[in-house]
Write a protein that holds these residues in place. Structure first.
Motif, PDB file in Angstrom:
ATOM      1  N   ILE A   1       5.332  -7.800   2.386  1.00 24.69           N
ATOM      2  CA  ILE A   1       6.138  -8.878   1.834  1.00 24.69           C
ATOM      3  C   ILE A   1       7.599  -8.642   2.187  1.00 24.69           C
ATOM      4  N   ILE A   2       8.412  -9.648   1.908  1.00 28.19           N
ATOM      5  CA  ILE A   2       9.855  -9.485   2.040  1.00 28.19           C
ATOM      6  C   ILE A   2      10.445  -9.412   0.635  1.00 28.19           C
ATOM      7  N   SER A   3      10.970  -8.239   0.290  1.00 25.52           N
ATOM      8  CA  SER A   3      11.587  -8.043  -1.023  1.00 25.52           C
ATOM      9  C   SER A   3      12.537  -6.862  -0.908  1.00 25.52           C
ATOM     10  N   ASP A   4      13.047  -6.404  -2.032  1.00 23.07           N
ATOM     11  CA  ASP A   4      13.879  -5.201  -2.054  1.00 23.07           C
ATOM     12  C   ASP A   4      12.984  -4.034  -2.479  1.00 23.07           C
ATOM     13  N   PRO A   5      12.543  -3.185  -1.552  1.00 22.40           N
ATOM     14  CA  PRO A   5      11.584  -2.123  -1.888  1.00 22.40           C
ATOM     15  C   PRO A   5      12.098  -1.172  -2.966  1.00 22.40           C
ATOM     16  N   ALA A   6      13.392  -0.845  -2.911  1.00 22.55           N
ATOM     17  CA  ALA A   6      13.943   0.111  -3.885  1.00 22.55           C
ATOM     18  C   ALA A   6      13.919  -0.476  -5.295  1.00 22.55           C
ATOM     19  N   ARG A   7      14.289  -1.749  -5.424  1.00 17.51           N
ATOM     20  CA  ARG A   7      14.299  -2.376  -6.750  1.00 17.51           C
ATOM     21  C   ARG A   7      12.885  -2.627  -7.256  1.00 17.51           C
ATOM     22  N   LEU A   8      11.976  -3.010  -6.359  1.00 14.82           N
ATOM     23  CA  LEU A   8      10.588  -3.205  -6.765  1.00 14.82           C
ATOM     24  C   LEU A   8       9.987  -1.884  -7.234  1.00 14.82           C
ATOM     25  N   ARG A   9      10.290  -0.810  -6.535  1.00 16.99           N
ATOM     26  CA  ARG A   9       9.817   0.512  -6.948  1.00 16.99           C
ATOM     27  C   ARG A   9      10.394   0.881  -8.312  1.00 16.99           C
ATOM     28  N   GLN A  10      11.670   0.576  -8.535  1.00 15.83           N
ATOM     29  CA  GLN A  10      12.323   0.868  -9.811  1.00 15.83           C
ATOM     30  C   GLN A  10      11.640   0.132 -10.965  1.00 15.83           C
ATOM     31  N   ILE A  11      11.304  -1.128 -10.738  1.00 14.13           N
ATOM     32  CA  ILE A  11      10.615  -1.925 -11.761  1.00 14.13           C
ATOM     33  C   ILE A  11       9.262  -1.306 -12.096  1.00 14.13           C
ATOM     34  N   LEU A  12       8.489  -0.994 -11.067  1.00 12.83           N
ATOM     35  CA  LEU A  12       7.145  -0.449 -11.274  1.00 12.83           C
ATOM     36  C   LEU A  12       7.200   0.910 -11.971  1.00 12.83           C
TER      37      LEU A  12
ATOM     38  N   LEU B   1      16.168  -3.725 -18.178  1.00  7.60           N
ATOM     39  CA  LEU B   1      16.621  -3.647 -16.791  1.00  7.60           C
ATOM     40  C   LEU B   1      15.557  -4.157 -15.835  1.00  7.60           C
ATOM     41  N   SER B   2      14.300  -3.785 -16.104  1.00 10.80           N
ATOM     42  CA  SER B   2      13.206  -4.212 -15.232  1.00 10.80           C
ATOM     43  C   SER B   2      13.075  -5.729 -15.197  1.00 10.80           C
ATOM     44  N   ARG B   3      13.189  -6.353 -16.367  1.00  8.41           N
ATOM     45  CA  ARG B   3      13.106  -7.821 -16.408  1.00  8.41           C
ATOM     46  C   ARG B   3      14.234  -8.443 -15.586  1.00  8.41           C
ATOM     47  N   GLN B   4      15.437  -7.944 -15.732  1.00  5.55           N
ATOM     48  CA  GLN B   4      16.565  -8.539 -15.016  1.00  5.55           C
ATOM     49  C   GLN B   4      16.449  -8.306 -13.515  1.00  5.55           C
ATOM     50  N   LEU B   5      15.960  -7.136 -13.106  1.00  8.63           N
ATOM     51  CA  LEU B   5      15.745  -6.877 -11.686  1.00  8.63           C
ATOM     52  C   LEU B   5      14.666  -7.803 -11.126  1.00  8.63           C
ATOM     53  N   ALA B   6      13.581  -7.957 -11.888  1.00 12.62           N
ATOM     54  CA  ALA B   6      12.488  -8.823 -11.442  1.00 12.62           C
ATOM     55  C   ALA B   6      12.971 -10.259 -11.277  1.00 12.62           C
ATOM     56  N   ARG B   7      13.821 -10.705 -12.164  1.00  8.92           N
ATOM     57  CA  ARG B   7      14.348 -12.071 -12.056  1.00  8.92           C
ATOM     58  C   ARG B   7      15.238 -12.218 -10.837  1.00  8.92           C
ATOM     59  N   LEU B   8      15.968 -11.166 -10.480  1.00  4.49           N
ATOM     60  CA  LEU B   8      16.763 -11.197  -9.253  1.00  4.49           C
ATOM     61  C   LEU B   8      15.869 -11.267  -8.019  1.00  4.49           C
ATOM     62  N   LEU B   9      14.641 -10.760  -8.147  1.00  7.88           N
ATOM     63  CA  LEU B   9      13.677 -10.804  -7.044  1.00  7.88           C
ATOM     64  C   LEU B   9      12.784 -12.041  -7.119  1.00  7.88           C
TER      65      LEU B   9
ATOM     66  N   PRO C   1       0.811  -1.224   0.000  1.00 12.75           N
ATOM     67  CA  PRO C   1       0.000   0.000   0.000  1.00 12.75           C
ATOM     68  C   PRO C   1       0.841   1.268   0.000  1.00 12.75           C
ATOM     69  N   ASP C   2       1.927   1.281   0.769  1.00 13.73           N
ATOM     70  CA  ASP C   2       2.802   2.459   0.779  1.00 13.73           C
ATOM     71  C   ASP C   2       3.486   2.632  -0.577  1.00 13.73           C
ATOM     72  N   LEU C   3       3.857   1.523  -1.194  1.00  9.11           N
ATOM     73  CA  LEU C   3       4.494   1.578  -2.506  1.00  9.11           C
ATOM     74  C   LEU C   3       3.532   2.111  -3.561  1.00  9.11           C
ATOM     75  N   VAL C   4       2.269   1.684  -3.488  1.00  6.46           N
ATOM     76  CA  VAL C   4       1.249   2.156  -4.428  1.00  6.46           C
ATOM     77  C   VAL C   4       1.067   3.667  -4.297  1.00  6.46           C
ATOM     78  N   THR C   5       1.024   4.154  -3.069  1.00  5.54           N
ATOM     79  CA  THR C   5       0.894   5.597  -2.836  1.00  5.54           C
ATOM     80  C   THR C   5       2.070   6.347  -3.438  1.00  5.54           C
ATOM     81  N   ASP C   6       3.261   5.790  -3.258  1.00  3.48           N
ATOM     82  CA  ASP C   6       4.475   6.408  -3.793  1.00  3.48           C
ATOM     83  C   ASP C   6       4.444   6.458  -5.315  1.00  3.48           C
ATOM     84  N   ILE C   7       4.055   5.353  -5.941  1.00  5.03           N
ATOM     85  CA  ILE C   7       4.007   5.291  -7.410  1.00  5.03           C
ATOM     86  C   ILE C   7       2.973   6.270  -7.962  1.00  5.03           C
ATOM     87  N   SER C   8       1.824   6.332  -7.302  1.00  6.61           N
ATOM     88  CA  SER C   8       0.764   7.263  -7.738  1.00  6.61           C
ATOM     89  C   SER C   8       1.247   8.703  -7.700  1.00  6.61           C
ATOM     90  N   SER C   9       1.966   9.049  -6.634  1.00  4.00           N
ATOM     91  CA  SER C   9       2.478  10.412  -6.502  1.00  4.00           C
ATOM     92  C   SER C   9       3.542  10.710  -7.550  1.00  4.00           C
TER      93      SER C   9
END
Length: 344
Positions: free
Chosen positions: A63-74, A151-159, A28-36
């Motif tokens: 969840i447990i993930s890398d928030p910065a990389r997930l944000r970058q992908i989105l 880049l997004s595909r490769q980051l997602a695969r790392l996650l 939810p916090d990530l969604v708010t960030d992306i929307s902004s």
């Protein structure tokens, strides 16, 4: 600036040097960030950016993930959809997929559907190659380098997931699908720590019974402990370990400077100290603690145990020469921590 960052990240991915730093991530916090971050871009183009509501209660969206990389992908994938859409909308929806096999992780799935120019079959074949766009006219009209999707595909695969082209129709639009290994989907602090512990430390289980508090010989007063680590998950995990040993009131600090302030106000018998922290690292903090006790003529110095990911030859000696009493490496098991505290 963004281009340079993407190029550096892609270079690190391809050379195997990009580090993934997983922690608790709130969708939810990530969604708010992306929307902004992207809402204004969509508004300027006169299109709608619709991000499906993410209920904080159902399902649990931590969840447990890398928030910065997930944000970058989105940002890359949704930003692309906005860039290639001249009218209509970009619709983003999140879904948590439960594991089909007990013990497996859940999967976070995000679909990004646009009403843009679409992609031809020939363009789709080259879509995820770095520095490749659909065709020359696309590059001239929309700009960009064609690096984001690769880049997004490769980051997602790392996650533990992927980025794929779900469907597309030239002139109608496209749908991209992002998947990420969710790691865990429990939304309580207890379950978060429990899941991390069971994944990272195999010898930790719910069958471990609390032991009686270790007490001082003279006055039978329970030992006081301070855990110092800049990683909130590490702090939480150590506190839960210590609770299982019977230590119910362990205090925590997020860096050496805060720890020094707390120690100046009261005594702690044992301090478990991370080495690499912002503001003040563990080595500097240990020196400062020893000096504080000397300056204030305190009788009993605390036991300081280094808690670090450093496992190179000489690291233990460096910690001990800095005034620390003992040394344990990450990840630490419940039994190792129990034995170490029992020794002291």
């Amino acid at each position: 600036t963004h281009l340079l960052v993407d190029i550096l990240d892609l270079s690190k991915v391809e050379s195997g040097l990009l580090q993934i730093e997983k922690s608790v991530c709130s969708i939810p916090d990530l969604v708010t960030d992306i929307s902004s971050a992207l809402g204004l871009s969509a508004q300027k183009k006169g299109i709608s950016l619709n991000i499906g509501s993410v209920d904080r209660a159902l399902p649990p969206w931590r969840i447990i993930s890398d928030p910065a990389r997930l944000r970058q992908i989105l940002l890359n994938v949704i930003g692309n959809a906005i860039k290639f859409t001249d009218k209509g909308s970009v619709d983003v929806n999140f879904r948590m997929i439960s594991p089909s096999v007990a013990g497996d992780s859940s999967v976070l799935k995000c679909s990004v559907k646009d009403t843009g120019c679409g992609i031809s079959p020939d363009q789709a074949k080259r879509l995820f190659q770095p520095f490749v766009q659909g065709d020359c006219s696309t590059s001239r009209r929309y700009g960009g380098t064609g690096l984001g999707l690769s880049l997004s595909r490769q980051l997602a695969r790392l996650l533990g997931g992927d980025v794929v082209l779900g469907e597309t129709t030239p002139g109608i639009g496209s749908t991209f699908v992002i998947t990420i290994d969710a790691g865990l989907v429990e939304d309580s602090e207890h379950q978060i720590v429990k899941t991390i512990a069971e994944a990272a430390y195999p010898d930790v289980s719910s069958q471990i019974e609390p032991i009686r508090p270790i007490v001082r010989d003279k006055n039978l007063c329970p030992i006081s402990l301070l855990v110092v680590d800049d990683n909130s998950v590490n702090r939480l995990l150590l506190v839960r370990f210590l609770e299982r040993m019977g230590f119910e009131k362990t205090q925590t600090a997020s860096d050496g400077l805060l720890a020094l302030k707390m120690i100046s106000e009261r005594h702690y018998d044992i301090i478990i100290m991370d080495i690499q922290m912002p503001n003040m690292d563990g080595i500097t903090a240990c020196h400062a603690i020893r000096k504080l006790y000397q300056d204030q003529n305190r009788l009993h110095q605390p036991i300081v145990i280094a808690f670090t990911a450093h496992a190179m030859n000489g690291d233990r000696e460096d910690c001990l020469s800095a005034g620390m009493d003992d040394y344990i490496t990450k990840p630490v098991s419940f039994n190792t921590l129990k034995d170490k505290l029992g020794f002291w």
